[in-house]
Design a protein around this motif. Structure first.
Motif, PDB file in Angstrom:
ATOM      1  N   ASP A 132       0.843  -1.200   0.000  1.00 13.86           N
ATOM      2  CA  ASP A 132       0.000   0.000   0.000  1.00 13.86           C
ATOM      3  C   ASP A 132       0.873   1.243   0.000  1.00 13.86           C
ATOM      4  O   ASP A 132       1.438   1.624   1.021  1.00 13.86           O
ATOM      5  CB  ASP A 132      -0.918  -0.007   1.229  1.00 13.86           C
ATOM      6  N   TYR A 133       0.993   1.880  -1.163  1.00 15.41           N
ATOM      7  CA  TYR A 133       1.661   3.174  -1.262  1.00 15.41           C
ATOM      8  C   TYR A 133       0.670   4.246  -0.821  1.00 15.41           C
ATOM      9  O   TYR A 133      -0.466   4.286  -1.316  1.00 15.41           O
ATOM     10  CB  TYR A 133       2.102   3.467  -2.689  1.00 15.41           C
ATOM     11  N   ARG A 134       1.091   5.127   0.057  1.00 15.42           N
ATOM     12  CA  ARG A 134       0.196   6.195   0.510  1.00 15.42           C
ATOM     13  C   ARG A 134       0.973   7.489   0.712  1.00 15.42           C
ATOM     14  O   ARG A 134       2.184   7.473   0.932  1.00 15.42           O
ATOM     15  CB  ARG A 134      -0.503   5.796   1.809  1.00 15.42           C
ATOM     16  N   THR A 150       0.814  11.572   2.624  1.00 12.50           N
ATOM     17  CA  THR A 150       0.247  12.370   3.712  1.00 12.50           C
ATOM     18  C   THR A 150       0.486  13.839   3.414  1.00 12.50           C
ATOM     19  O   THR A 150       1.624  14.240   3.112  1.00 12.50           O
ATOM     20  CB  THR A 150       0.891  11.998   5.055  1.00 12.50           C
ATOM     21  N   ASP A 203      -0.963  -2.617  -5.768  1.00 11.39           N
ATOM     22  CA  ASP A 203      -1.465  -1.592  -4.851  1.00 11.39           C
ATOM     23  C   ASP A 203      -2.903  -1.242  -5.218  1.00 11.39           C
ATOM     24  O   ASP A 203      -3.165  -0.239  -5.892  1.00 11.39           O
ATOM     25  CB  ASP A 203      -0.570  -0.347  -4.931  1.00 11.39           C
ATOM     26  N   ASP A 220      -5.437  -0.215  -3.331  1.00 12.46           N
ATOM     27  CA  ASP A 220      -6.079   0.857  -2.562  1.00 12.46           C
ATOM     28  C   ASP A 220      -5.613   2.210  -3.089  1.00 12.46           C
ATOM     29  O   ASP A 220      -4.493   2.647  -2.819  1.00 12.46           O
ATOM     30  CB  ASP A 220      -5.727   0.711  -1.078  1.00 12.46           C
ATOM     31  N   LYS A 221      -6.471   2.879  -3.835  1.00 12.01           N
ATOM     32  CA  LYS A 221      -6.124   4.170  -4.434  1.00 12.01           C
ATOM     33  C   LYS A 221      -6.638   5.356  -3.608  1.00 12.01           C
ATOM     34  O   LYS A 221      -6.366   6.510  -3.948  1.00 12.01           O
ATOM     35  CB  LYS A 221      -6.697   4.264  -5.853  1.00 12.01           C
ATOM     36  N   ASP A 237      -5.727   6.483  -0.790  1.00 11.43           N
ATOM     37  CA  ASP A 237      -4.693   7.260  -0.109  1.00 11.43           C
ATOM     38  C   ASP A 237      -3.553   7.648  -1.038  1.00 11.43           C
ATOM     39  O   ASP A 237      -2.439   7.898  -0.604  1.00 11.43           O
ATOM     40  CB  ASP A 237      -4.141   6.479   1.093  1.00 11.43           C
ATOM     41  N   ASP A 238      -3.848   7.714  -2.357  1.00  8.02           N
ATOM     42  CA  ASP A 238      -2.826   8.101  -3.338  1.00  8.02           C
ATOM     43  C   ASP A 238      -2.712   9.612  -3.503  1.00  8.02           C
ATOM     44  O   ASP A 238      -1.846  10.093  -4.241  1.00  8.02           O
ATOM     45  CB  ASP A 238      -3.143   7.483  -4.708  1.00  8.02           C
TER      46      ASP A 238
END
Length: 429
Positions: A197-199, A201, A304, A306-307, A309-310
């Motif tokens: 999961d690349y995220r 902040t 990955d 889950d987009k 938190d991109d």
């Protein structure tokens, strides 16, 4: 990269010391150094492995053949796996090392097995039992490397102290044909079904017009898998767009200006690792609703899913006076970057581009190395942003050229005074 044996390191050092004339003499007499009468060993292994799940294992049998005309009195076979894989059991005639990343290779574990058995020309042997390799929780795109030597390769200089295995020794037995191999080194891709999961902040900034504020935004690989980009894979990048009404005084490390934003790379794609990009911004004016962003680039990342938190916002709350526009361009395209940070590296220097594969420089062993940072940068451009001076080309300002002229004039005047002082000192009487 295979480690040279001590004997080969010594030979290379001797050749370098001899110089061109000595090297020419060696080239004319290869037989004197046994180049024509050495074993020609090749190794074979399994076909590419795919579809594993964390916890699954694969049995690896090595096949050794001698295509030369001279027997190999002893044979060494090295099994090397990248950090998503591990050895289930290691035979007692094998030495295990954890090897830190270097030369485009990530962190890995190597088991070098010594076989006190002669391998005759034309003969084909295989191990009497396979070496089991297991996929760890962090496995995704990994690699198994097999290497065969007729001389002791020795320990890797970048590795930990070798530790002997505890299982019963493995032996070579006559093979029944097939899987002979054709090279001294064979690489086998090992793919595990897993996700990473690349995220990113964002940040919330506050200040008044004229203030200089620090903006910290972040990229993280939240795992569970580590990611080792394979040849041809597009490098992931982080795109940072500062809020409108600001100008960039100093950019983040590993970031470069591009198309009105900043494109940033990272040192590591290990599970749990991350990169914080620290920018220094000046608030030039108040823009109602000003908002920037940090976002991942759009290359395909099937691991990955889950987009959500991109992408993240960078908000700016401007208090006090100053102008209040309804729009305006981001400070990244037309700000005064370089007024403090300057150009990348030392004053007047340009940044070095970065790319390639990722590894870790953390000196932990086994799973404790999780989250270690690597010595290379994936995507983006390295930038220290710590020097003063720099250029003001992005603002169109003439302050720096004027300052440079003034500084040159002062230096010239100082030089004239120094010459006059020396001439007076040299006059007799």
């Amino acid at each position: 990269m295979p480690t040279l044996s001590p004997a080969r390191r010594t030979f290379r050092s001797c050749v370098a010391a001899l110089g061109a004339a000595g090297f020419a003499a060696l080239a004319m007499a290869p037989a004197a150094f046994g180049e024509e009468n050495t074993p020609d060993l090749v190794v074979g292994g399994p076909a590419p492995v795919s579809g594993l799940k964390p916890g699954d294992g694969v049995d690896v049998s090595a096949t050794v053949a001698n295509k030369g005309t001279v027997a190999a009195e002893k044979v060494w076979v090295a099994y090397s796996v990248t950090r998503g894989l591990d050895f289930a059991q290691v035979p007692s005639n094998c030495q295990v090392q954890r090897v830190r990343p270097y030369d485009e290779m990530p962190e890995r574990w190597t088991a070098v097995c010594a076989f006190d058995q002669a391998v005759e020309p034309g003969a084909v042997y295989t191990t009497d039992r396979p070496l089991r390799v297991t996929a760890l929780d962090r496995a995704l795109n990994d690699e198994l490397r097999l290497r065969v030597e007729s001389a002791d390769p020795g320990a890797d200089d970048n590795g930990s102290d070798p530790v002997p295995g505890t299982a019963s020794p493995v032996k070579l037995v006559a093979a029944q044909g097939g899987g002979v191999g054709s090279a001294r080194i064979v690489d086998v891709p090992v793919t595990t079904v897993n996700t990473a999961d690349y995220r990113v902040t964002g940040a919330a900034l506050r200040g008044s017009v004229g203030d200089t504020v620090t903006m910290k935004v972040k990229f993280t690989n939240a795992g569970p898998a580590w990611v080792w980009p394979r040849e041809g894979d597009e490098a992931v990048r982080v795109v940072v767009t500062p809020p409108a009404g600001t100008s960039v005084v100093r950019r983040g490390t590993f970031c470069r200006a591009e198309d009105g934003a900043y494109v940033c790379g990272m040192r590591s794609l290990y599970e749990g690792s991350g990169e914080t990009y620290t920018f220094v911004l000046r608030i030039d004016k108040r823009v109602r609703g000003a908002k920037g962003s940090i976002a991942l680039s759009t290359e395909a990342r099937p691991f990955d899913p889950d987009k959500a938190d991109d992408q993240a916002d960078i908000t700016l709350d401007v208090a006090g006076g100053g102008s209040d526009g309804s729009g305006g361009s981001s400070g990244s395209a037309g700000g005064s970057e370089g007024a403090v940070g300057g150009s990348d590296g030392s004053a007047g220097g340009s940044s070095g581009s970065a790319g390639g594969s990722t590894g870790a420089s953390g000196d932990a062993s086994g799973d404790a190395s999780d989250g270690g940072s690597s010595s290379t940068v994936t995507g983006g451009t390295a930038n220290s942003g710590t020097t003063t001076g720099g250029n003001l080309a992005e603002t169109g300002s003439s302050a720096l050229p004027a300052a440079s002229v003034a500084a040159a004039a002062v230096a010239t005047g100082a030089g004239v005074l120094l010459v006059q002082h020396r001439r007076r000192a040299q006059r007799p009487g």
